[in-house]
Motif scaffolding. Structure first.
Motif, PDB file in Angstrom:
ATOM      1  N   ARG A 169     -30.423  89.549  47.256  1.00  0.00           N
ATOM      2  CA  ARG A 169     -31.187  89.793  46.034  1.00  0.00           C
ATOM      3  C   ARG A 169     -30.361  89.566  44.776  1.00  0.00           C
ATOM      4  N   ASP A 170     -29.156  90.131  44.719  1.00  0.00           N
ATOM      5  CA  ASP A 170     -28.363  90.046  43.495  1.00  0.00           C
ATOM      6  C   ASP A 170     -27.945  88.617  43.182  1.00  0.00           C
ATOM      7  N   GLU A 171     -27.576  87.856  44.223  1.00  0.00           N
ATOM      8  CA  GLU A 171     -27.161  86.476  43.983  1.00  0.00           C
ATOM      9  C   GLU A 171     -28.298  85.656  43.389  1.00  0.00           C
ATOM     10  N   ASN A 172     -29.518  85.911  43.836  1.00  0.00           N
ATOM     11  CA  ASN A 172     -30.627  85.103  43.358  1.00  0.00           C
ATOM     12  C   ASN A 172     -31.215  85.614  42.056  1.00  0.00           C
ATOM     13  N   ALA A 173     -30.903  86.855  41.701  1.00  0.00           N
ATOM     14  CA  ALA A 173     -31.257  87.330  40.369  1.00  0.00           C
ATOM     15  C   ALA A 173     -30.369  86.638  39.339  1.00  0.00           C
ATOM     16  N   TYR A 174     -29.225  86.146  39.814  1.00  0.00           N
ATOM     17  CA  TYR A 174     -28.265  85.495  38.924  1.00  0.00           C
ATOM     18  C   TYR A 174     -27.743  84.268  39.655  1.00  0.00           C
ATOM     19  N   LEU A 175     -28.537  83.195  39.646  1.00  0.00           N
ATOM     20  CA  LEU A 175     -28.195  81.997  40.409  1.00  0.00           C
ATOM     21  C   LEU A 175     -26.983  81.304  39.790  1.00  0.00           C
ATOM     22  N   ASN A 176     -25.876  81.326  40.501  1.00  0.00           N
ATOM     23  CA  ASN A 176     -24.622  80.815  39.956  1.00  0.00           C
ATOM     24  C   ASN A 176     -23.763  80.298  41.097  1.00  0.00           C
ATOM     25  N   VAL A 177     -23.516  78.972  41.121  1.00  0.00           N
ATOM     26  CA  VAL A 177     -22.689  78.392  42.180  1.00  0.00           C
ATOM     27  C   VAL A 177     -21.237  78.217  41.749  1.00  0.00           C
ATOM     28  N   THR A 178     -20.900  78.617  40.515  1.00  0.00           N
ATOM     29  CA  THR A 178     -19.520  78.475  40.041  1.00  0.00           C
ATOM     30  C   THR A 178     -18.516  79.162  40.967  1.00  0.00           C
ATOM     31  N   PRO A 179     -18.830  80.338  41.523  1.00  0.00           N
ATOM     32  CA  PRO A 179     -17.838  80.966  42.420  1.00  0.00           C
ATOM     33  C   PRO A 179     -17.421  80.090  43.595  1.00  0.00           C
ATOM     34  N   TYR A 180     -18.289  79.177  44.035  1.00  0.00           N
ATOM     35  CA  TYR A 180     -17.877  78.255  45.101  1.00  0.00           C
ATOM     36  C   TYR A 180     -16.681  77.407  44.648  1.00  0.00           C
ATOM     37  N   ILE A 181     -16.709  76.975  43.397  1.00  0.00           N
ATOM     38  CA  ILE A 181     -15.605  76.161  42.882  1.00  0.00           C
ATOM     39  C   ILE A 181     -14.358  77.017  42.713  1.00  0.00           C
ATOM     40  N   GLY A 182     -14.544  78.251  42.212  1.00  0.00           N
ATOM     41  CA  GLY A 182     -13.400  79.149  42.077  1.00  0.00           C
ATOM     42  C   GLY A 182     -12.713  79.396  43.409  1.00  0.00           C
ATOM     43  N   LYS A 183     -13.505  79.647  44.449  1.00  0.00           N
ATOM     44  CA  LYS A 183     -12.937  79.894  45.776  1.00  0.00           C
ATOM     45  C   LYS A 183     -12.196  78.667  46.292  1.00  0.00           C
ATOM     46  N   ALA A 184     -12.789  77.481  46.099  1.00  0.00           N
ATOM     47  CA  ALA A 184     -12.143  76.255  46.562  1.00  0.00           C
ATOM     48  C   ALA A 184     -10.814  76.036  45.851  1.00  0.00           C
ATOM     49  N   LEU A 185     -10.772  76.291  44.546  1.00  0.00           N
ATOM     50  CA  LEU A 185      -9.527  76.133  43.789  1.00  0.00           C
ATOM     51  C   LEU A 185      -8.464  77.135  44.256  1.00  0.00           C
ATOM     52  N   ARG A 186      -8.889  78.353  44.526  1.00  0.00           N
ATOM     53  CA  ARG A 186      -7.921  79.371  44.949  1.00  0.00           C
ATOM     54  C   ARG A 186      -7.361  79.084  46.332  1.00  0.00           C
ATOM     55  N   GLU A 187      -8.188  78.469  47.192  1.00  0.00           N
ATOM     56  CA  GLU A 187      -7.774  78.266  48.580  1.00  0.00           C
ATOM     57  C   GLU A 187      -7.237  76.863  48.859  1.00  0.00           C
ATOM     58  N   ASN A 188      -7.265  75.991  47.865  1.00  0.00           N
ATOM     59  CA  ASN A 188      -6.727  74.631  48.013  1.00  0.00           C
ATOM     60  C   ASN A 188      -5.871  74.360  46.782  1.00  0.00           C
ATOM     61  N   SER A 189      -4.565  74.504  46.922  1.00  0.00           N
ATOM     62  CA  SER A 189      -3.655  74.409  45.774  1.00  0.00           C
ATOM     63  C   SER A 189      -3.568  72.993  45.213  1.00  0.00           C
ATOM     64  N   GLY A 190      -4.055  72.003  45.983  1.00  0.00           N
ATOM     65  CA  GLY A 190      -4.004  70.618  45.508  1.00  0.00           C
ATOM     66  C   GLY A 190      -5.287  70.153  44.870  1.00  0.00           C
ATOM     67  N   LEU A 191      -6.294  71.019  44.812  1.00  0.00           N
ATOM     68  CA  LEU A 191      -7.593  70.641  44.265  1.00  0.00           C
ATOM     69  C   LEU A 191      -7.592  70.743  42.746  1.00  0.00           C
ATOM     70  N   ARG A 192      -8.167  69.722  42.091  1.00  0.00           N
ATOM     71  CA  ARG A 192      -8.331  69.728  40.634  1.00  0.00           C
ATOM     72  C   ARG A 192      -9.780  69.419  40.294  1.00  0.00           C
ATOM     73  N   VAL A 193     -10.188  69.809  39.093  1.00  0.00           N
ATOM     74  CA  VAL A 193     -11.562  69.607  38.646  1.00  0.00           C
ATOM     75  C   VAL A 193     -11.556  68.872  37.314  1.00  0.00           C
ATOM     76  N   PHE A 194     -12.387  67.833  37.223  1.00  0.00           N
ATOM     77  CA  PHE A 194     -12.617  67.108  35.965  1.00  0.00           C
ATOM     78  C   PHE A 194     -14.029  67.416  35.493  1.00  0.00           C
ATOM     79  N   VAL A 195     -14.167  67.745  34.203  1.00  0.00           N
ATOM     80  CA  VAL A 195     -15.486  68.036  33.642  1.00  0.00           C
ATOM     81  C   VAL A 195     -15.727  67.113  32.450  1.00  0.00           C
TER      82      VAL A 195
END
Length: 502
Positions: free
Chosen positions: A416-442
């Motif tokens: 319920r809480d996740e869909n009250a606030y639809l936000n996929v940004t944490p997926y990117i945060g987790k990937a960055l924290r768990e993959n030290s070689g990952l970078r993001v371009f915006v």
């Protein structure tokens, strides 16, 4: 962003697209027929050459179907990819997987507008693309000099389609779609011997949402993890609350204000020494005095209200009287209609440099988006000419540049809480924290209201997202910044540098 999906759906109707379950045989799945036990995928390879990034490159182009099957082996969907690979093949070269957004959009926009070896010629200055012909040109800004390219059309987009009695819910949703795209990527890596290659993933608009969800599928798998070197986000939408125009949500007014300021300045309704300077001032006002005023609601003191109204008029180019009538809260739809009402013009949503002329100058929202109907015909013609012609793909289906599958989309990603606030940004945060070689371009356009740049900045600056591996680039155009020649060249150079920096 209330009208975020509704506007896309309207655009789909205007582009002649039909919902997947209502299409005829040219477009999809009107007749329910039993799924065959086996489907032979169509795969066509041709060979070409061109100059990209200043280098002469020989490359193969392979357009073909990947058949996704259910657990019982029943064919469920045919997903079309278009891969451009430098010859002779080199497994040490990077490979970049790309898709567009919608949901329901084919990869035509990034493929024929930004990074593919050919691009469509349309006006660069915000004018309508008019009537055909729309020439296909060599694209020296393609990234083939630094990376192989794989454009993916998820189910229900492009030539990709469901098979037999497959239910839309099996593929049309944030997570279901991401699982299918992740499977296509894994299979492409295996079929082409590229598991050891540097890997990049990227999308535009909802394609950035898809990127986050696909990263979660690729890197969160304990048994079949696909490590990535980079994520390329173009015209980013990750936190849907930040863009929602739902009544009572004040955040949307804050995140849209800098885009309004850039647009007002572009059309001569505001004054400043530069776009960058004016946008910087608008950011500070939005985060500080304006945010504080909105949060006070009806408890805002009269003196403070007057000061906010004056500054809001300065940044938006609207009159103080109009801003007051809007209760200091101007929605994007109203802004498109009001800014140039005295000239009898509206401004675009995807790219507010574009202007249109409505049936009349009354009302509070535009009849249509001039920045969509200003480019759609050229792109649709280009992808059909290129895919069915030089690439040799044969299909009696219509290419779905933007289909209607979004109406059936399953936006749920959790409880319920996740869909009250639809936000996929944490997926990117987790990937960055768990993959030290990952970078993001915006990459963000100043004149984009579909995915405002300040909303992207807001989403990616939250807790849990390492900031030292995120790089930003800004462009003097809108959602598809590459329609402007100077910005296509800049985007190409920026992404090329990002890939080389590994």
């Amino acid at each position: 962003m209330t009208s975020w999906w509704s506007s896309i759906a309207a655009a789909a109707v205007l582009a002649g697209a039909l919902p997947a379950q209502a299409q005829d045989k040219a477009g999809g799945d009107k007749k329910e027929v039993p799924a065959p036990s086996e489907v032979t995928p169509q795969i066509v390879t041709t060979r070409h050459q061109g100059s990209f990034g200043g280098q002469r490159v020989r490359y193969s182009a392979t357009i073909g179907e990947t058949i996704i099957k259910g657990e019982d082996g029943t064919p469920k969907a045919a997903i079309v990819t278009t891969a451009y690979v430098k010859e002779p093949r080199d497994p040490s070269r990077p490979v970049f997987f790309l898709f567009n957004g919608g949901p329901g959009s084919g990869s035509v926009w990034l493929q024929m507008g930004a990074f593919g070896p050919k691009r469509v010629a349309i006006p660069s200055d915000g004018r309508d693309d008019g009537a055909p012909p729309y020439p296909l040109l060599d694209n020296p800004d393609s990234l083939l000099d630094v990376t192989d390219l794989v454009f993916i059309d998820p189910p229900g987009t492009g030539f990709s389609h469901l098979i037999g009695k497959t239910e839309p819910k099996e593929f049309y949703g944030v997570t279901a779609d991401a699982k299918a795209v992740a499977e296509v990527i894994r299979r492409w890596l295996g079929d082409n011997g590229r598991w050891a290659s540097p890997k990049y993933l990227g999308g535009e608009s909802y394609g950035t949402t898809r990127s986050a969800a696909v990263v979660n599928e690729l890197e969160a798998s304990t048994f079949n993890d696909v490590g990535l070197n980079g994520i390329i986000l173009i015209s980013t939408v990750l936190d849907f609350a930040a863009g929602s125009d739902a009544q009572g949500n004040e955040l949307s007014f804050i995140t849209n204000l800098p885009s309004m300021a850039a647009t007002a300045l572009f059309h001569g309704k505001a004054s400043s020494t530069s776009t960058e300077q004016f946008v910087a001032e608008a950011r500070q006002f939005a985060l500080g005095p304006y945010a504080a005023a909105l949060l006070k609601g009806q408890n805002l003191p009269a003196e403070e209200r007057a000061a906010i109204r004056s500054q809001l008029a300065r940044f938006t180019g609207l009159s103080e009287a109009y801003v007051e009538r809007a209760d200091l809260r101007v929605t994007p739809d109203r802004f498109y209609k009001e800014l140039l009402r005295d000239r009898g013009l509206t401004v675009g949503r995807l790219d507010s440099r574009y202007t249109g002329r409505d049936y009349d100058s009354a009302g509070e929202r535009p009849d249509n988006d001039p920045s969509f109907y200003g480019i759609d015909a050229g792109y649709t013609a280009a992808i059909n000419q290129w895919s069915r012609g030089a690439l040799g793909f044969k299909s009696d289906r219509e290419y779905q540049s933007i289909s209607g599958i979004g109406k059936d989309w399953d936006w749920r990603i959790g409880g319920r809480d996740e869909n009250a606030y639809l936000n996929v940004t944490p997926y990117i945060g987790k990937a960055l924290r768990e993959n030290s070689g990952l970078r993001v371009f915006v990459g963000q356009g100043y004149y984009d209201f579909a995915t405002p740049f300040f909303a992207a900045e807001y989403a990616l600056s939250r807790t849990g997202i390492p900031q030292d591996r995120i790089s930003w680039s800004y462009y003097n155009a809108g959602h598809m910044m590459y329609v402007r020649d100077d910005d296509r060249r800049k985007l190409s150079a920026d992404v090329r540098a990002f890939i080389r920096a590994r």
